[in-house]
Design an enzyme around this catalytic site. Structure first.
Site, short mmCIF file in Angstrom:
data_model
loop_
_atom_site.label_atom_id
_atom_site.label_comp_id
_atom_site.label_asym_id
_atom_site.label_seq_id
_atom_site.Cartn_x
_atom_site.Cartn_y
_atom_site.Cartn_z
N GLU A 43 18.70 56.42 1.34
CA GLU A 43 17.36 56.09 0.32
C GLU A 43 16.72 54.98 0.56
O GLU A 43 17.18 53.71 0.67
CB GLU A 43 18.06 56.36 -1.09
CG GLU A 43 18.94 57.74 -1.11
CD GLU A 43 20.02 57.30 -2.22
OE1 GLU A 43 19.94 56.51 -2.99
OE2 GLU A 43 20.73 58.40 -2.32
N ALA A 80 3.54 34.62 -7.66
CA ALA A 80 3.82 36.00 -6.33
C ALA A 80 3.03 36.94 -6.79
O ALA A 80 2.75 37.17 -7.94
CB ALA A 80 5.29 36.10 -6.34
N GLU A 100 -3.04 33.40 -10.62
CA GLU A 100 -1.79 33.33 -11.59
C GLU A 100 -1.74 32.00 -12.29
O GLU A 100 -1.29 31.67 -13.53
CB GLU A 100 -0.70 33.55 -11.20
CG GLU A 100 -0.40 35.04 -10.69
CD GLU A 100 0.92 35.55 -10.42
OE1 GLU A 100 1.24 36.58 -10.24
OE2 GLU A 100 2.11 34.51 -10.20
N GLU A 123 11.05 45.84 1.44
CA GLU A 123 9.94 44.73 0.73
C GLU A 123 10.31 43.39 1.60
O GLU A 123 11.48 43.08 1.68
CB GLU A 123 10.10 44.53 -0.70
CG GLU A 123 9.36 43.60 -1.27
CD GLU A 123 9.78 42.94 -2.76
OE1 GLU A 123 8.76 42.31 -3.55
OE2 GLU A 123 10.90 43.08 -2.93
N GLU A 142 -5.67 43.05 -14.45
CA GLU A 142 -5.86 43.21 -15.67
C GLU A 142 -4.44 43.90 -16.45
O GLU A 142 -4.46 43.80 -17.50
CB GLU A 142 -6.80 44.49 -15.73
CG GLU A 142 -6.42 45.76 -14.95
CD GLU A 142 -7.32 46.79 -14.89
OE1 GLU A 142 -7.04 47.79 -14.53
OE2 GLU A 142 -8.57 46.80 -15.24
#
Lengths: 188, 188
Positions: A43, A80, A100, A123, A142
Site C-alpha cells: 500500500e 515547511a 509562513e 514523501e 488561503e
C-alpha cells in the site's frame, strides 16, 4: 560489512491498482514479486515531496504553530510545505520561509533530503538551513492558519519534552541546531 | 513567546469520508471548518503507529537493509516495525529488534515519540535505545526480506552521504548516537 549490492532483496513490480487521487496525496496498491518468488501487496501513498527550513534569527529558531487534523491538535514545526509541480526545492524552501514567517534569507543550503515513512509513502523532505534573515510580511496559503514563534534552544527543548514539538523534521532540525550540525546556522 | 493557547488556530471536524481500508493504512478525507469559518478538506492516512530501535553492539549500530517499494530501492534503516493491535510500544520494540536482527536487549528506554508526516498522516514512531544486547536467531515476518549490518559511526555517516541511509528515523538515530543524545547507547 559493505552493503555493495542488495539485488537479492529486490521486489519486482508487477502491477499498480490506483485507489485515490487527492489534492495532496495519491494512494495505490502495488502487487510485487517478493525475493522468494511469492507475491505481495504494498500500500503506497504518493506525495509530491516537501521542503523544510531551519532558520535561526538573532539566536532564536523560527517555528510555526498550526492545527494538524491528522494529529487532532496544534503543533510547533519549522516552516515547511509541499513542492509545487516542477518547482526547484531550494526555491520552494525560500518561498515557504517567506510565506509562513515573512523572513527572506540571504543564503540557503541543503542539510539533508530524507524519506519520512519509507514503509508506505514516497514523501521526501528536503531540509535546508537559511541564513542572513530579513523580516518581512507573511503570505500564507488561503487554507493555512499559522502563528509564528521565535524560540531559544532551551525553549525548543522544553517544547520537545512537552510534546508541542513532536514531528520528525523539527526534532531533527533542533538536534542539528543544538549540536552545530547545521554549520553556521546556530550563529545567525 | 509562550504558546499557551492555540485555540484560535483550531480546525473543527465536520465529517469523515472513508476512502480505503488497507492492511497497513486506512485513508479518509475529513471536512473541517477552518478558523475563518470556511470549509476545507484534509486527506488523512491512518496508521497503527510504529517502533524503531537504536541498538549499538560492540560500538556498531545495527541496521537492516530492505527493499522499499515506495522508494523503489533498498535502504538501510534501524530495526523498526508497526505496532500490533493493543501492543505495548516497548514490548513491540523488543520484538522488532529480535525478529529483525536476532538481538535481545537487557534494557530499553524511550528516546522520543514523533509524528513522521503530520501534514497528512497520524503515524507516530516511538524511538527506543536498546542496551545490553545478546545475539540470537532472526525471525522476520513472512513478507519481510532483510539483511543485517553492523556499522561504525563513520560508516553510518558515509551511508548518509551516499543516500543509503535516507529516512528520518534512522537519520535522527545516527545524530542521537553521534552526539551522545541517546545517553549510554554509544558505550554499549
Amino acid at each position: 560489512m559493505n552493503p555493495t549490492s542488495s539485488k537479492h532483496l529486490k521486489e519486482k513490480w508487477i502491477s499498480t491498482e490506483p485507489i485515490f487521487q487527492g489534492k495532496v496525496i495519491n494512494v495505490q496498491v502495488d502487487t510485487v514479486e517478493l525475493p522468494d518468488g511469492s507475491q505481495g501487496k504494498r500500500e503506497i501513498v504518493k506525495h509530491p515531496g516537501a521542503v523544510a527550513v531551519l532558520a535561526v534569527h538573532e539566536g532564536k529558531l523560527l517555528l510555526v504553530d498550526q492545527y494538524r487534523q491528522a494529529m487532532g491538535r496544534c503543533e510547533l514545526e519549522i516552516p515547511a510545505g509541499k513542492l509545487e509541480k516542477g518547482e526547484d526545492p531550494m526555491e520552494a524552501a525560500r518561498r515557504e520561509l517567506q510565506e509562513e514567517t515573512g523572513f527572506r534569507c540571504g543564503s540557503i543550503r541543503l542539510l539533508h533530503s530524507f524519506y519520512t515513512s519509507p514503509g508506505f509513502a514516497d514523501e521526501i523532505i528536503h531540509l535546508y538551513a537559511a541564513e542572513d534573515l530579513t523580516a518581512g510580511e507573511v503570505s500564507p496559503d488561503e487554507d493555512e492558519f499559522l502563528e509564528i514563534y521565535q524560540v531559544t534552544l532551551e525553549e525548543a527543548q522544553q517544547y520537545i519534552a512537552e510534546g508541542r514539538i513532536a514531528d520528525a523534521k523539527t526534532l531533527l532540525a533542533v538536534y542539528m541546531w543544538q549540536f552545530g550540525a547545521a554549520g553556521g546556522a546556530r550563529e545567525c
